[in-house]
Design an enzyme around this catalytic site. Structure first.
Site, mmCIF file in Angstrom:
data_model
loop_
_atom_site.group_PDB
_atom_site.id
_atom_site.type_symbol
_atom_site.label_atom_id
_atom_site.label_comp_id
_atom_site.label_asym_id
_atom_site.label_seq_id
_atom_site.Cartn_x
_atom_site.Cartn_y
_atom_site.Cartn_z
ATOM 1 N N GLY A 11 0.874 -1.250 0.309
ATOM 2 C CA GLY A 11 0.111 0.412 -0.308
ATOM 3 C C GLY A 11 0.601 1.552 0.052
ATOM 4 O O GLY A 11 1.740 1.445 0.725
ATOM 5 N N ARG A 72 0.620 -5.410 -5.240
ATOM 6 C CA ARG A 72 0.927 -6.711 -4.422
ATOM 7 C C ARG A 72 1.272 -7.827 -5.477
ATOM 8 O O ARG A 72 0.337 -7.532 -6.181
ATOM 9 C CB ARG A 72 -0.397 -6.410 -3.107
ATOM 10 C CG ARG A 72 -0.709 -5.091 -2.574
ATOM 11 C CD ARG A 72 -1.558 -5.739 -0.990
ATOM 12 N NE ARG A 72 -2.399 -4.285 -1.158
ATOM 13 C CZ ARG A 72 -1.878 -4.004 0.125
ATOM 14 N NH1 ARG A 72 -0.712 -4.361 0.514
ATOM 15 N NH2 ARG A 72 -2.679 -3.025 0.524
ATOM 16 N N ASP A 103 5.345 -4.751 6.742
ATOM 17 C CA ASP A 103 6.008 -6.354 6.248
ATOM 18 C C ASP A 103 6.113 -7.548 5.646
ATOM 19 O O ASP A 103 7.072 -8.200 4.834
ATOM 20 C CB ASP A 103 5.475 -6.761 7.503
ATOM 21 C CG ASP A 103 4.252 -7.055 7.639
ATOM 22 O OD1 ASP A 103 3.161 -6.667 6.616
ATOM 23 O OD2 ASP A 103 3.560 -8.061 8.577
ATOM 24 N N THR A 126 4.231 2.778 5.750
ATOM 25 C CA THR A 126 2.706 1.710 5.504
ATOM 26 C C THR A 126 1.735 2.916 6.446
ATOM 27 O O THR A 126 2.377 2.621 8.028
ATOM 28 C CB THR A 126 2.306 0.358 6.469
ATOM 29 O OG1 THR A 126 1.449 0.290 6.534
ATOM 30 C CG2 THR A 126 3.678 0.214 6.973
ATOM 31 N N ASP A 128 -0.077 2.261 8.402
ATOM 32 C CA ASP A 128 -0.581 1.648 9.333
ATOM 33 C C ASP A 128 0.435 1.486 10.397
ATOM 34 O O ASP A 128 -0.924 1.351 12.048
ATOM 35 C CB ASP A 128 -1.047 0.173 9.417
ATOM 36 C CG ASP A 128 -2.387 -0.328 8.625
ATOM 37 O OD1 ASP A 128 -2.936 0.347 8.063
ATOM 38 O OD2 ASP A 128 -2.333 -1.526 7.669
ATOM 39 N N ASP A 130 2.286 -0.766 12.230
ATOM 40 C CA ASP A 130 2.453 -1.725 12.748
ATOM 41 C C ASP A 130 3.613 -2.579 12.722
ATOM 42 O O ASP A 130 3.827 -3.872 12.470
ATOM 43 C CB ASP A 130 1.127 -2.157 12.121
ATOM 44 C CG ASP A 130 1.270 -2.605 10.931
ATOM 45 O OD1 ASP A 130 1.954 -2.087 9.810
ATOM 46 O OD2 ASP A 130 0.175 -3.926 9.935
ATOM 47 N N ARG A 172 -6.537 -3.071 7.964
ATOM 48 C CA ARG A 172 -7.343 -4.185 8.740
ATOM 49 C C ARG A 172 -6.563 -5.039 9.742
ATOM 50 O O ARG A 172 -7.303 -6.445 10.438
ATOM 51 C CB ARG A 172 -5.989 -4.998 7.319
ATOM 52 C CG ARG A 172 -7.609 -6.051 6.819
ATOM 53 C CD ARG A 172 -7.260 -6.279 5.156
ATOM 54 N NE ARG A 172 -6.294 -6.223 4.711
ATOM 55 C CZ ARG A 172 -6.141 -5.461 3.181
ATOM 56 N NH1 ARG A 172 -7.493 -5.910 2.994
ATOM 57 N NH2 ARG A 172 -4.918 -5.357 2.765
HETATM 58 O O1 F6P Z 1 -1.206 -0.288 3.153
HETATM 59 C C1 F6P Z 1 -2.068 -0.712 4.791
HETATM 60 C C2 F6P Z 1 -3.158 -0.301 4.029
HETATM 61 O O2 F6P Z 1 -4.256 0.521 3.662
HETATM 62 C C3 F6P Z 1 -4.690 -1.372 5.438
HETATM 63 O O3 F6P Z 1 -4.572 -0.354 6.628
HETATM 64 C C4 F6P Z 1 -5.189 -1.940 4.354
HETATM 65 O O4 F6P Z 1 -6.365 -2.593 4.977
HETATM 66 C C5 F6P Z 1 -4.751 -1.896 3.334
HETATM 67 O O5 F6P Z 1 -3.950 -0.837 2.678
HETATM 68 C C6 F6P Z 1 -5.859 -2.132 1.612
HETATM 69 O O6 F6P Z 1 -5.599 -2.253 0.486
HETATM 70 P P1 F6P Z 1 -5.919 -2.085 -0.667
HETATM 71 O O7 F6P Z 1 -5.074 -0.875 -1.270
HETATM 72 O O8 F6P Z 1 -5.265 -3.580 -1.623
HETATM 73 O O9 F6P Z 1 -7.170 -2.032 -0.333
#
Ligand code: F6P
Length: 322
Positions: A11, A72, A103, A126, A128, A130, A172
């Site tokens: 992300g 991804r 990660d 990120t 997040d 985390d 998430r």
């Molecule tokens: O990059 C982290 C994040 O934004 C999370 O908070 C979220 O759950 C996820 O990515 C969403 O991913 P995508 O944009 O692939 O739906």
């Protein structure tokens, strides 16, 4: 070390561009050539690698997202995918790689380094937050501020109508964004994936708050909460509360926008630190900042050790919400 490459993966997060710029400029300062990889590991598998000179990264510091693109990549999780990626790194004579992401990105970088002759250094990027090994990840500060702007606006309308609002933020697997947004936004409740949600307790607390004269309530919900989405939780909680309620899911709004000061400075610092780490011989390490110091953490620790939302702040949140 003569040639390095940089990529962003997973992300996107505000501040990634500041880090890319710092990697390129710092490498230039130290006499290294830098290459940019398009769209993360997916681009590396396809050989989409191009030289990035110091001037090529002008005017990107203040931009949200990532100018390199990101993805991804399921193909990179296979040995064959990584073999292709290593082939392209060899072709360009690249011996050091800076990977900016979370990660999942670091797992990929770790595997690449173990399977080939490439040193890999990670930069935590990120929204997040985390990851262990750094107080904050790139993008977190901006994402919280973006969420807060919406929460402040929602508070205006919630207060005007005397309503109960459920606001879903990203995360998430992690409650950092939710906790910081809730604490700074003056929410009554925060629901995070790390703490089991007790719907009955929340319903009772909100019912009591309104009974004691509170005119409106905000509940911040991390998208990964165990009790479901903000919409599902709202239905379950509101059943026993005689107050009009609404739900707002902030979604990807939180990932975009220009990086705030903290993410720009962190990007500059960690981009420079990543280059210094590669020059110093570091491999399979993440550079982070803890208590004002640059520290190195083995990449594998970033996915084997969870960075949970701090209990003391969750308790503080509970204490202050009245
Ligand atoms: O990059 C982290 C994040 O934004 C999370 O908070 C979220 O759950 C996820 O990515 C969403 O991913 P995508 O944009 O692939 O739906």
């Amino acid at each position: 070390m003569r040639r390095i490459a940089v990529l962003t993966s997973g992300g996107d997060a505000p501040g990634m561009n500041a880090a890319v710029r710092a990697v390129v400029r710092s490498a230039d300062f130290h006499g290294l050539e830098t290459f940019g990889v398009r769209d993360g590991y997916a681009g590396l598998i396809e050989g989409r690698v191009e030289p990035l000179g110091a001037r090529a990264v002008s005017g990107i510091l203040h931009l949200g997202g990532t100018v390199l693109g990101t993805a991804r990549s399921p193909a990179f999780r296979t040995t064959e995918g990584r073999r292709q990626a290593l082939k392209h790194l060899d072709l360009f004579g690249i011996d050091g790689l800076v990977v900016i992401g979370g990660d999942g990105t670091f797992r990929g970088g770790d595997a690449l380094s173990r399977e080939g002759h490439i040193h890999v250094v990670g930069i935590p990027g990120t929204i997040d937050n985390d990851l262990i090994g750094t107080d904050f990840t790139l993008g977190f500060d901006t994402a919280v501020n973006t969420a807060l702007e919406s929460i402040d606006r929602i508070r205006d309308t919630a207060a005007s109508h005397g309503r109960l609002f459920f606001i879903e933020v990203m995360g998430r697997h992690s409650g950092w964004l939710a906790l910081y947004s809730a604490l700074a936004g003056g929410a009554t409740e925060v629901l995070v994936p790390e703490r089991p949600t007790d719907v009955a307790r929340i319903r009772e607390r909100i019912r009591r708050s309104f009974a004691l004269g509170k005119r409106f309530c905000l509940v911040v919900v991390a998208e990964g909460d165990d009790a479901g989405s903000a919409f599902e939780i709202a239905e379950a909680v509101a059943e026993g509360v005689d107050v009009d309620h609404r739900v707002t899911a902030l979604g990807h709004v939180q990932r975009g926008g220009p990086p705030m000061m903290r993410d720009r400075v962190l990007g500059a610092l960690l981009g420079d630190a990543a280059v210094a780490a590669l020059i110093g011989g570091a491999d399979r390490a993440m550079v982070g900042q803890r208590c004002g110091e640059v520290v190195h953490t083995p990449l594998e620790r970033t996915w084997s050790t969870a960075d949970r939302t701090p209990e003391d702040l969750l308790t503080l949140m509970d204490r202050l919400a009245r």
